[in-house]
Design a protein around this motif. Structure first.
Motif, short mmCIF file in Angstrom:
data_model
loop_
_atom_site.label_atom_id
_atom_site.label_comp_id
_atom_site.label_asym_id
_atom_site.label_seq_id
_atom_site.Cartn_x
_atom_site.Cartn_y
_atom_site.Cartn_z
N TYR A 138 -8.32 2.52 -7.43
CA TYR A 138 -8.82 3.42 -6.39
C TYR A 138 -10.24 3.05 -5.99
CZ TYR A 138 -11.35 6.95 -9.34
OH TYR A 138 -12.20 7.62 -10.17
N GLY A 139 -10.95 2.30 -6.86
CA GLY A 139 -12.23 1.74 -6.44
C GLY A 139 -12.03 0.61 -5.45
N MET A 140 -11.03 -0.23 -5.72
CA MET A 140 -10.71 -1.33 -4.81
C MET A 140 -10.10 -0.81 -3.51
SD MET A 140 -9.16 -4.04 -7.59
CE MET A 140 -8.83 -5.34 -6.40
N ALA A 141 -9.46 0.35 -3.59
CA ALA A 141 -8.84 0.94 -2.39
C ALA A 141 -9.90 1.22 -1.33
CB ALA A 141 -8.10 2.22 -2.76
N ASP A 142 -11.11 1.64 -1.76
CA ASP A 142 -12.19 1.88 -0.82
C ASP A 142 -12.48 0.62 0.00
OD1 ASP A 142 -12.43 4.44 -1.70
OD2 ASP A 142 -14.22 4.11 -2.90
N LEU A 143 -12.62 -0.52 -0.72
CA LEU A 143 -12.92 -1.77 -0.04
C LEU A 143 -11.76 -2.23 0.84
CD1 LEU A 143 -14.80 -4.26 -2.40
CD2 LEU A 143 -15.56 -3.29 -0.24
N PHE A 144 -10.55 -2.09 0.32
CA PHE A 144 -9.38 -2.54 1.06
C PHE A 144 -9.20 -1.74 2.36
CE2 PHE A 144 -4.84 -2.18 2.10
CZ PHE A 144 -4.52 -3.53 2.25
N ILE A 145 -9.28 -0.43 2.24
CA ILE A 145 -9.05 0.44 3.39
C ILE A 145 -10.19 0.32 4.41
CG2 ILE A 145 -8.74 2.84 4.15
CD1 ILE A 145 -7.38 3.36 1.44
N ASP A 167 -8.93 8.56 1.45
CA ASP A 167 -9.50 7.39 2.12
C ASP A 167 -8.84 7.15 3.47
OD1 ASP A 167 -11.50 6.74 0.40
OD2 ASP A 167 -10.47 5.06 -0.57
N PHE A 168 -7.52 7.19 3.47
CA PHE A 168 -6.81 7.00 4.74
C PHE A 168 -7.13 8.12 5.73
CE2 PHE A 168 -3.91 4.05 2.46
CZ PHE A 168 -3.90 3.03 3.39
N LEU A 169 -7.31 9.33 5.21
CA LEU A 169 -7.63 10.46 6.09
C LEU A 169 -9.04 10.31 6.68
CD1 LEU A 169 -7.15 13.31 7.25
CD2 LEU A 169 -8.04 14.23 5.07
N PHE A 170 -10.04 10.06 5.82
CA PHE A 170 -11.43 10.03 6.27
C PHE A 170 -11.81 8.73 6.97
CE2 PHE A 170 -12.14 13.09 2.56
CZ PHE A 170 -12.03 14.20 3.39
N ILE A 171 -11.28 7.59 6.47
CA ILE A 171 -11.65 6.30 7.04
C ILE A 171 -10.75 5.94 8.22
CG2 ILE A 171 -11.90 3.81 6.61
CD1 ILE A 171 -12.43 4.50 3.66
N GLY A 172 -9.44 6.04 7.99
CA GLY A 172 -8.50 5.68 9.05
C GLY A 172 -8.32 6.76 10.10
N GLY A 173 -8.15 8.01 9.65
CA GLY A 173 -7.89 9.10 10.59
C GLY A 173 -9.12 9.63 11.29
N LEU A 174 -10.13 9.97 10.51
CA LEU A 174 -11.33 10.60 11.08
C LEU A 174 -12.44 9.59 11.42
CD1 LEU A 174 -11.55 13.75 8.78
CD2 LEU A 174 -10.50 13.54 11.03
N LEU A 204 -16.83 10.17 0.53
CA LEU A 204 -16.29 11.52 0.50
C LEU A 204 -14.93 11.55 -0.19
CD1 LEU A 204 -17.03 14.36 1.46
CD2 LEU A 204 -15.82 13.90 3.59
N GLY A 205 -14.10 10.55 0.07
CA GLY A 205 -12.79 10.48 -0.57
C GLY A 205 -12.91 10.32 -2.08
N THR A 206 -13.81 9.45 -2.52
CA THR A 206 -14.00 9.22 -3.95
C THR A 206 -14.54 10.46 -4.65
OG1 THR A 206 -14.42 6.86 -3.60
CG2 THR A 206 -15.23 7.82 -5.65
N THR A 207 -15.54 11.10 -4.05
CA THR A 207 -16.15 12.28 -4.66
C THR A 207 -15.18 13.45 -4.76
OG1 THR A 207 -18.31 11.61 -3.81
CG2 THR A 207 -18.07 13.90 -4.51
N LEU A 208 -14.45 13.71 -3.69
CA LEU A 208 -13.49 14.81 -3.70
C LEU A 208 -12.34 14.53 -4.66
CD1 LEU A 208 -13.27 15.83 0.08
CD2 LEU A 208 -14.39 17.05 -1.79
N ALA A 209 -11.94 13.27 -4.78
CA ALA A 209 -10.87 12.92 -5.71
C ALA A 209 -11.30 13.19 -7.16
CB ALA A 209 -10.49 11.45 -5.54
#
Length: 440
Positions: A31-38, A179-186, A195-200
């Motif tokens: 999920y750390g790598m997910a930030d970079l990937f997304i 991540d998909f919501l905040f980075i991709g959607g919003l 925000l995704g990491t902190t809320l998770a």
């Protein structure tokens, strides 16, 4: 929840205890790598660089918190091994008090210094705004990040490595979705990743509390357990502080290397950031062995079974080195493919591959000295872990990285080798210290 780790096959105990540990680290890394990937899928190189630099700062803080929590894991493990459940309860209570103060203090101080931190990192101008946004949000979430890691350390001291794995699963799933919501959607960019990491992490903490209240821990707590006790807090700090400083020093060395690389340009900075993420994945086994050795050896030392503690160290080294050799083979043949998953830039892939080809040998060296560090901590001699890591950084890793950057301006390969050389020095020191301890 409590589990006795002082009987049965040593090898089987290591495997059964370390597998949940390994899966936990795997999920955390993913999920750390997910930030970079997304972020790489929806934004450009400047956003990827911002998340890379920001996550490196957060990783340093996290490993320092985990290092400090090593004191709790070791003290709880020794108490359980010796059958002293009341002492274990007092250690847990004082752990809660200590880290509540640490997390609040860190949050206030770091929010005040967020801009100087970004400046010290020599962040490329294009990525400054995104890095500040990322770190500001993550710093606000430090109390929840601390709570998650403390809960996990307590469980592992009790011999339970499965429950922390479940907590990570919750955080991982939540982080990827957010991540998909905040980075991709919003379209929030680096701020969305933070925000995704902190809320998770926050969701995981609340879930872990809910699970704890419905399980039998084998321990009972009184109000006195949550009153600060000078002796217990002193011992927690005696074991945990050297590990925390050691881990912080290691991360600072990587940050210094990052600063050196950032001065070479945006492509080199992005390349090193991506490789660091991949290496963190390859370090899963060495990291899980460090934590496994510290927890298992602590219980056996508490029970007076020193031979089992030594056997734990030996088997862990064999496992870590075997995985390190496999990592070298895979990355020496396929580095371009893995780096290409995170960037479509040909130059970033080229420079990242060069860095990886030199860096990946550290997976073998680090696997050895990580296991020794866990063993030293289990004996309450965490200062030896601090010693070998500090010397390797000051005498090899940083100076060699600087010289490589100065004299090899067209390749990152020598800079990768600098880290491996530092770990080799650590291995030599660890072996010498171990021989000295055995003679005593």
């Amino acid at each position: 929840m409590e589990k006795n780790l002082t009987t049965g096959s040593v090898f089987k105990t290591i495997v059964s205890f370390s597998l949940p540990f390994l899966l936990s680290y795997l999920l955390q890394t993913l999920y750390g790598m997910a930030d970079l990937f997304i972020i790489g899928q929806f934004n450009g190189v400047e956003a990827t660089t911002a998340v890379s630099i920001g996550s490196q700062v957060m990783h340093m803080l996290t490993v320092m918190i985990v290092g400090l929590a090593m004191g709790s894991t070791v003290m709880i493990g020794k108490a359980i091994g010796a059958g002293e459940k009341r002492e274990a309860s007092s250690v847990i209570g004082n752990t809660v008090i200590l880290f509540m103060g640490v997390s609040v203090t860190l949050t206030i101080v770091l929010l005040f210094f967020v801009k100087p931190i970004v400046a010290v990192m020599s962040t490329p101008e294009e990525a400054v705004g995104g890095t500040i946004a990322y770190l500001t949000i993550c710093f606000i979430g430090i109390p929840f990040i601390t709570a998650y890691n403390i809960i996990s350390s307590v469980f592992r001291g009790l011999g339970d490595s499965k429950s922390p794995m479940y907590f990570v699963v919750i955080a991982c799933v939540a982080n990827i979705f957010l991540d998909f919501l905040f980075i991709g959607g919003l379209k929030l960019g680096p701020a969305g990743a933070a925000l995704g990491t902190t809320l998770a992490q926050t969701i995981s903490v609340f879930a872990s509390f809910w699970i704890i209240t419905r399980r039998q821990t084998g321990l009972t707590f009184t109000k006195e357990d949550f009153h600060p006790q000078k002796k217990i807090i002193g011992q927690l700090l005696k074991i945990g502080l050297p590990v925390s400083f050691q881990d912080g020093f290691i991360q600072i060395s990587f940050i210094v290397i990052t600063v050196i690389v950032n001065q070479r340009g945006l492509n080199d900075a992005a390349a090193v950031g991506i490789v660091e993420k991949i290496i963190s994945f390859l370090f899963l086994v060495p990291s899980s062995m460090l934590s496994t050795v510290s927890a298992l050896a602590a219980q056996n030392i508490g029970a007076g079974k020193y031979d089992r503690a030594r056997q734990t160290l030996g088997y862990a080294i064999i496992i870590a080195v075997s995985f390190g050799i496999l990592s070298v083979i895979v990355m020496e043949t396929s580095a371009e493919f893995f780096i290409g998953l995170f960037s479509s830039s040909a130059e970033v892939v080229k420079m990242g591959s060069q860095y990886m080809h030199g860096y990946v040998f550290d997976c073998i060296m680090a696997g050895i000295h990580f296991c020794f560090s866990g063993y030293f901590c289990a004996h309450g001699r965490s200062e030896f872990s601090f010693l070998h890591n500090s010397l390797s950084i000051v005498c090899a890793r940083i100076p060699l990285a600087y010289l490589a950057s100065k004299y090899f301006v067209n390749t990152l390969f020598p800079m990768g080798l600098a880290t491996t050389t530092g770990s080799l020095l650590s291995v030599i020191i660890c072996v010498c210290v171990y021989i000295w301890m055995e003679k005593r």
